[in-house]
Scaffold this motif. Structure first.
Motif, short mmCIF file in Angstrom:
data_model
loop_
_atom_site.label_atom_id
_atom_site.label_comp_id
_atom_site.label_asym_id
_atom_site.label_seq_id
_atom_site.Cartn_x
_atom_site.Cartn_y
_atom_site.Cartn_z
N HIS A 1 0.83 -1.20 0.00
CA HIS A 1 0.00 0.00 0.00
C HIS A 1 0.87 1.26 0.00
CE1 HIS A 1 -3.63 -2.33 1.86
NE2 HIS A 1 -3.53 -2.51 0.54
N GLU A 2 1.93 1.24 0.78
CA GLU A 2 2.84 2.39 0.83
C GLU A 2 3.51 2.62 -0.52
OE1 GLU A 2 3.37 4.70 3.16
OE2 GLU A 2 1.65 3.77 4.16
N ARG A 3 3.91 1.55 -1.17
CA ARG A 3 4.53 1.68 -2.49
C ARG A 3 3.55 2.27 -3.50
NH1 ARG A 3 8.24 -3.74 -3.61
NH2 ARG A 3 9.86 -3.26 -2.08
N ALA A 4 2.29 1.85 -3.39
CA ALA A 4 1.27 2.39 -4.29
C ALA A 4 1.11 3.90 -4.09
CB ALA A 4 -0.05 1.67 -4.08
N LYS A 5 1.13 4.34 -2.83
CA LYS A 5 1.02 5.76 -2.54
C LYS A 5 2.22 6.53 -3.09
CE LYS A 5 -1.61 5.22 1.78
NZ LYS A 5 -1.56 5.42 3.25
N LEU A 6 3.42 5.98 -2.89
CA LEU A 6 4.64 6.63 -3.38
C LEU A 6 4.64 6.70 -4.90
CD1 LEU A 6 7.32 5.10 -0.98
CD2 LEU A 6 6.49 7.46 -1.02
N ASN A 7 4.21 5.63 -5.55
CA ASN A 7 4.16 5.63 -7.01
C ASN A 7 3.17 6.67 -7.53
OD1 ASN A 7 6.10 3.68 -7.54
ND2 ASN A 7 4.65 1.99 -7.44
N HIS A 8 2.06 6.84 -6.82
CA HIS A 8 1.08 7.85 -7.23
C HIS A 8 1.67 9.25 -7.08
CE1 HIS A 8 -2.83 9.65 -7.94
NE2 HIS A 8 -2.63 10.41 -6.87
N GLN A 9 2.37 9.49 -5.94
CA GLN A 9 3.01 10.79 -5.74
C GLN A 9 4.08 11.05 -6.79
OE1 GLN A 9 4.44 10.75 -1.71
NE2 GLN A 9 2.39 10.62 -0.82
N LYS A 10 4.85 10.03 -7.11
CA LYS A 10 5.87 10.16 -8.15
C LYS A 10 5.24 10.51 -9.49
CE LYS A 10 9.38 7.46 -10.64
NZ LYS A 10 10.03 6.12 -10.78
N ALA A 11 4.14 9.84 -9.82
CA ALA A 11 3.46 10.10 -11.08
C ALA A 11 2.98 11.55 -11.16
CB ALA A 11 2.28 9.14 -11.25
N GLN A 12 2.40 12.04 -10.05
CA GLN A 12 1.90 13.41 -10.05
C GLN A 12 3.02 14.42 -10.23
OE1 GLN A 12 -1.42 13.97 -10.19
NE2 GLN A 12 -1.38 11.74 -10.29
N LEU A 13 4.17 14.17 -9.60
CA LEU A 13 5.30 15.07 -9.74
C LEU A 13 5.83 15.07 -11.17
CD1 LEU A 13 7.22 14.34 -6.42
CD2 LEU A 13 6.01 16.44 -7.01
N ILE A 14 5.93 13.89 -11.77
CA ILE A 14 6.43 13.79 -13.14
C ILE A 14 5.49 14.49 -14.11
CG2 ILE A 14 6.80 12.15 -15.04
CD1 ILE A 14 8.06 10.26 -13.01
N LEU A 15 4.19 14.30 -13.92
CA LEU A 15 3.22 14.91 -14.83
C LEU A 15 3.16 16.43 -14.63
CD1 LEU A 15 0.34 12.27 -14.72
CD2 LEU A 15 1.87 12.79 -16.64
N GLN A 16 3.31 16.89 -13.40
CA GLN A 16 3.33 18.33 -13.16
C GLN A 16 4.56 18.96 -13.81
OE1 GLN A 16 3.06 18.95 -8.93
NE2 GLN A 16 1.06 17.96 -8.78
N ASP A 17 5.69 18.29 -13.70
CA ASP A 17 6.92 18.79 -14.32
C ASP A 17 6.75 18.83 -15.84
OD1 ASP A 17 9.83 19.47 -14.36
OD2 ASP A 17 9.96 17.55 -15.38
N ALA A 18 6.16 17.77 -16.41
CA ALA A 18 5.94 17.73 -17.85
C ALA A 18 5.03 18.87 -18.29
CB ALA A 18 5.32 16.39 -18.24
N GLU A 19 3.98 19.13 -17.52
CA GLU A 19 3.04 20.20 -17.85
C GLU A 19 3.75 21.55 -17.87
OE1 GLU A 19 -1.42 21.55 -16.46
OE2 GLU A 19 0.01 20.91 -14.92
N GLN A 20 4.58 21.82 -16.86
CA GLN A 20 5.29 23.09 -16.78
C GLN A 20 6.25 23.26 -17.96
OE1 GLN A 20 7.16 23.09 -12.93
NE2 GLN A 20 5.23 23.29 -11.81
N GLN A 21 7.00 22.19 -18.26
CA GLN A 21 7.98 22.29 -19.34
C GLN A 21 7.31 22.40 -20.71
OE1 GLN A 21 11.71 20.21 -19.29
NE2 GLN A 21 11.25 19.28 -17.31
N LEU A 22 6.22 21.69 -20.90
CA LEU A 22 5.52 21.76 -22.18
C LEU A 22 4.92 23.15 -22.40
CD1 LEU A 22 3.91 18.23 -22.14
CD2 LEU A 22 5.27 19.14 -24.03
#
Length: 287
Positions: A72-93
């Motif tokens: 469960h903890e890994r799932a939460k961390l993976n979700h947080q990682k995904a949100q950070l990556i997508l936010q970074d992609a949005e800013q750079q795009l």
């Protein structure tokens, strides 16, 4: 092309793909869907099995509870990682010029999930290598090769370093996929005003068939209002094209993927794969 599907893993190569998407999307007036897939394998932990006879029933149950909590903890961390990556992609795009964006997070396997989004995409973009790039610098990413083999849509494979696109190189061999690429190139607003080089590689200097292919590409380009620089080169295609890119400082290689067979439907040409691997510039492929 009005719909670009950009696959990201947040790696160094993905950072470059944002800049290329930012260059291309406004020219096509296209929407960019940014897809990040959390690999489901990273969330799975080893099962305890049935160790009650070895470590005791109570200890086995306690270990199982701990492993479930860890998952469960890994799932939460993976979700947080995904949100950070997508936010970074949005800013750079946005900074690179892309304004129509949609961010997508899925869990599973990229190659499988891609099929669900490919139908509505006109172009698939992804970096040549992914998170393991530092450990496999001379190889094409495994996921990239699988996607290029399986996808029925044009694919733009980007390199680590971004550079503005001013000079185009079309590797033309007269195949149906190369002809599709030529037709798209000549009509697309994305490439208007750029310098166009067309290269055909033949087995030997007097290869009349290859020279005829180059002539027909030249004629089509001129009829569409282009003034291409055309070059016939005898030799091995992947070597000749790679040398031409370096010598003439090309910025984008366009070519057809080919080599289908009845036995293995997901094969593309060996020359195509080798050029994807060694090309110092992004490669746009048409099936």
């Amino acid at each position: 092309m009005k719909h670009i599907l950009l696959c990201t893993d947040g790696s160094t190569f993905a950072q470059s793909s944002y800049q290329y998407a930012g260059w291309l999307a406004p020219r096509l007036q296209a929407q960019v869907d940014v897809l990040y897939v959390s690999d489901i394998r990273s969330q799975k932990v080893a099962s305890t099995g049935n160790y009650s006879g070895a470590i005791g029933l109570g200890a086995s149950r306690e270990l199982l509870d701990q492993l479930v909590e860890l998952e469960h903890e890994r799932a939460k961390l993976n979700h947080q990682k995904a949100q950070l990556i997508l936010q970074d992609a949005e800013q750079q795009l946005h900074a690179a010029g892309a304004t129509q964006l949609r961010l997508i997070h899925e869990t599973g396997y990229l190659v499988d999930i891609l099929q669900d989004f490919e139908a509505e995409a006109d172009l698939i973009m992804l970096g040549k290598r992914g998170e393991a790039a530092e450990f496999a610098q001379d190889h094409l990413g495994t996921k990239v090769e699988r996607i290029v083999r399986a996808s029925h849509k044009p694919c733009l494979i980007t390199t680590r370093d971004y550079q503005p696109i001013e000079r185009l190189l079309l590797a033309y061999d007269g195949s149906p996929s190369a002809q599709k690429m030529l037709t798209f190139l000549l009509a697309s607003p994305a490439f208007k005003g750029l310098a166009l080089h067309i290269v055909t590689v033949g087995k030997k200097a007097d290869d009349v068939v290859a020279q005829a292919h180059l002539k027909e590409a030249d004629q089509q380009a001129q009829a569409a209002g282009w003034q291409p620089i055309c070059q016939f080169i005898p030799g091995v295609p992947e070597t000749a094209i790679a040398d031409y890119i370096e010598t003439h400082q090309m910025h984008l290689l366009l070519m057809g993927a080919y080599g289908h067979s009845r036995i293995r439907r997901l094969i593309i040409g060996s020359t195509t794969l080798q050029l994807l691997q060694i090309s110092p510039v992004p490669v746009l492929l048409f099936r």
